[in-house]
Scaffold this motif. Structure first.
Motif, mmCIF file in Angstrom:
data_model
loop_
_atom_site.group_PDB
_atom_site.id
_atom_site.type_symbol
_atom_site.label_atom_id
_atom_site.label_comp_id
_atom_site.label_asym_id
_atom_site.label_seq_id
_atom_site.Cartn_x
_atom_site.Cartn_y
_atom_site.Cartn_z
ATOM 1 N N VAL A 63 0.849 -1.196 0.000
ATOM 2 C CA VAL A 63 0.000 0.000 0.000
ATOM 3 C C VAL A 63 0.882 1.242 0.000
ATOM 4 N N LEU A 64 0.616 2.140 -0.948
ATOM 5 C CA LEU A 64 1.306 3.422 -1.021
ATOM 6 C C LEU A 64 0.387 4.481 -0.438
ATOM 7 N N LEU A 65 0.898 5.253 0.497
ATOM 8 C CA LEU A 65 0.139 6.332 1.124
ATOM 9 C C LEU A 65 0.811 7.646 0.773
ATOM 10 N N VAL A 66 0.069 8.544 0.139
ATOM 11 C CA VAL A 66 0.582 9.867 -0.220
ATOM 12 C C VAL A 66 -0.277 10.877 0.531
ATOM 13 N N ALA A 67 0.326 11.502 1.537
ATOM 14 C CA ALA A 67 -0.431 12.433 2.372
ATOM 15 C C ALA A 67 0.491 13.558 2.833
ATOM 16 N N HIS A 68 0.165 14.175 3.953
ATOM 17 C CA HIS A 68 0.816 15.418 4.366
ATOM 18 C C HIS A 68 1.547 15.290 5.698
ATOM 19 N N ASN A 69 2.636 16.050 5.799
ATOM 20 C CA ASN A 69 3.279 16.254 7.099
ATOM 21 C C ASN A 69 2.496 17.324 7.838
ATOM 22 N N PRO A 70 2.435 17.271 9.143
ATOM 23 C CA PRO A 70 3.225 16.429 10.039
ATOM 24 C C PRO A 70 2.644 15.038 10.288
ATOM 25 N N GLY A 71 1.448 14.741 9.754
ATOM 26 C CA GLY A 71 0.810 13.448 10.027
ATOM 27 C C GLY A 71 1.586 12.259 9.517
ATOM 28 N N VAL A 72 2.100 12.344 8.285
ATOM 29 C CA VAL A 72 2.860 11.221 7.718
ATOM 30 C C VAL A 72 4.127 10.978 8.526
ATOM 31 N N ALA A 73 4.813 12.051 8.888
ATOM 32 C CA ALA A 73 6.034 11.907 9.689
ATOM 33 C C ALA A 73 5.729 11.282 11.045
ATOM 34 N N ALA A 74 4.638 11.687 11.657
ATOM 35 C CA ALA A 74 4.255 11.123 12.958
ATOM 36 C C ALA A 74 3.922 9.639 12.831
ATOM 37 N N LEU A 75 3.231 9.261 11.773
ATOM 38 C CA LEU A 75 2.929 7.841 11.547
ATOM 39 C C LEU A 75 4.216 7.056 11.313
ATOM 40 N N ALA A 76 5.111 7.590 10.498
ATOM 41 C CA ALA A 76 6.391 6.913 10.250
ATOM 42 C C ALA A 76 7.176 6.742 11.547
ATOM 43 N N ARG A 77 7.173 7.775 12.397
ATOM 44 C CA ARG A 77 7.884 7.656 13.691
ATOM 45 C C ARG A 77 7.251 6.578 14.561
ATOM 46 N N ALA A 80 8.207 3.214 13.088
ATOM 47 C CA ALA A 80 9.643 2.967 13.289
ATOM 48 C C ALA A 80 9.946 2.625 14.744
ATOM 49 N N ALA A 81 9.242 3.262 15.675
ATOM 50 C CA ALA A 81 9.454 2.966 17.097
ATOM 51 C C ALA A 81 9.083 1.521 17.412
ATOM 52 N N GLN A 82 8.106 0.981 16.677
ATOM 53 C CA GLN A 82 7.712 -0.419 16.857
ATOM 54 C C GLN A 82 8.726 -1.366 16.204
ATOM 55 N N ALA A 83 9.485 -0.854 15.231
ATOM 56 C CA ALA A 83 10.419 -1.701 14.477
ATOM 57 C C ALA A 83 11.680 -1.973 15.279
ATOM 58 N N ASP A 84 12.552 -0.978 15.393
ATOM 59 C CA ASP A 84 13.788 -1.146 16.156
ATOM 60 C C ASP A 84 14.448 0.213 16.334
ATOM 61 N N ALA A 85 15.489 0.246 17.138
ATOM 62 C CA ALA A 85 16.153 1.512 17.478
ATOM 63 C C ALA A 85 16.808 2.160 16.262
ATOM 64 N N THR A 86 17.363 1.370 15.367
ATOM 65 C CA THR A 86 18.002 1.929 14.176
ATOM 66 C C THR A 86 16.969 2.600 13.281
ATOM 67 N N VAL A 102 9.487 2.610 3.721
ATOM 68 C CA VAL A 102 8.870 1.344 3.359
ATOM 69 C C VAL A 102 8.931 0.436 4.576
ATOM 70 N N PHE A 103 7.745 0.090 5.068
ATOM 71 C CA PHE A 103 7.638 -0.781 6.235
ATOM 72 C C PHE A 103 7.033 -2.110 5.821
ATOM 73 N N GLU A 104 7.431 -3.159 6.511
ATOM 74 C CA GLU A 104 6.802 -4.457 6.343
ATOM 75 C C GLU A 104 6.036 -4.738 7.625
ATOM 76 N N ALA A 105 4.720 -4.968 7.466
ATOM 77 C CA ALA A 105 3.857 -5.224 8.621
ATOM 78 C C ALA A 105 2.579 -5.871 8.122
ATOM 79 N N ARG A 116 9.061 -4.049 10.308
ATOM 80 C CA ARG A 116 10.446 -3.827 9.894
ATOM 81 C C ARG A 116 10.474 -2.629 8.955
ATOM 82 N N LEU A 117 11.451 -1.763 9.149
ATOM 83 C CA LEU A 117 11.699 -0.685 8.203
ATOM 84 C C LEU A 117 12.604 -1.261 7.124
ATOM 85 N N LEU A 118 12.091 -1.359 5.891
ATOM 86 C CA LEU A 118 12.865 -1.939 4.805
ATOM 87 C C LEU A 118 13.712 -0.902 4.082
ATOM 88 N N ARG A 119 13.162 0.285 3.901
ATOM 89 C CA ARG A 119 13.885 1.362 3.223
ATOM 90 C C ARG A 119 13.421 2.696 3.764
#
Length: 125
Positions: A63-77, A80-86, A102-105, A116-119
């Motif tokens: 699924v590709l999501l094209v939307a707006h910051n700050p919401g997209v950045a908050a979702l990515a964070r 990513a917090a669920q994925a790992d520290a890196t 790009v997340f795998e979930a 997992r954060l793939l890219r």
């Protein structure tokens, strides 16, 4: 670039704003086999909860999501917090416009499945 990365979306969700419509159409133009984007007004300046709900309703494995910051950045964070520290460190360093994460979930329950954060790609300065 999505084709080169083998990331052809089964579903594309985009805000109905003109700029995101143009971005979604431009990104998908070179991706043969990609489903037509679905434009949703609710994604305009949406927060991470709304974006996640839309993502969870989407049909498809990619699924590709094209939307707006700050919401997209908050979702990515959050993802990513669920994925790992890196992954969290990379996303927390900044999520500029036109960034791609790009997340795998499990698409139906992303926050309660392994993530997992793939890219993570940011545009050239």
């Amino acid at each position: 670039r999505l084709r080169a990365e083998n990331l052809i979306p089964d579903a594309t969700l985009a805000s109905s704003a003109r700029r995101t419509r143009e971005t979604a159409e431009l990104v998908l133009a070179g991706s043969s086999g990609a489903a037509a984007p679905r434009f949703e007004a609710v994604l305009y300046n949406a927060g991470p909860e709304t974006l996640l709900a839309a993502f969870s309703r989407a049909a498809g494995d990619t699924v590709l999501l094209v939307a707006h910051n700050p919401g997209v950045a908050a979702l990515a964070r959050a993802l990513a917090a669920q994925a790992d520290a890196t992954a969290a460190s990379a996303i927390n360093a900044g999520f500029p416009p036109c960034a791609l994460a790009v997340f795998e979930a499990d698409a139906k329950k992303p926050l309660s499945s392994p993530i997992r954060l793939l890219r993570f790609v940011t545009p050239d300065p």
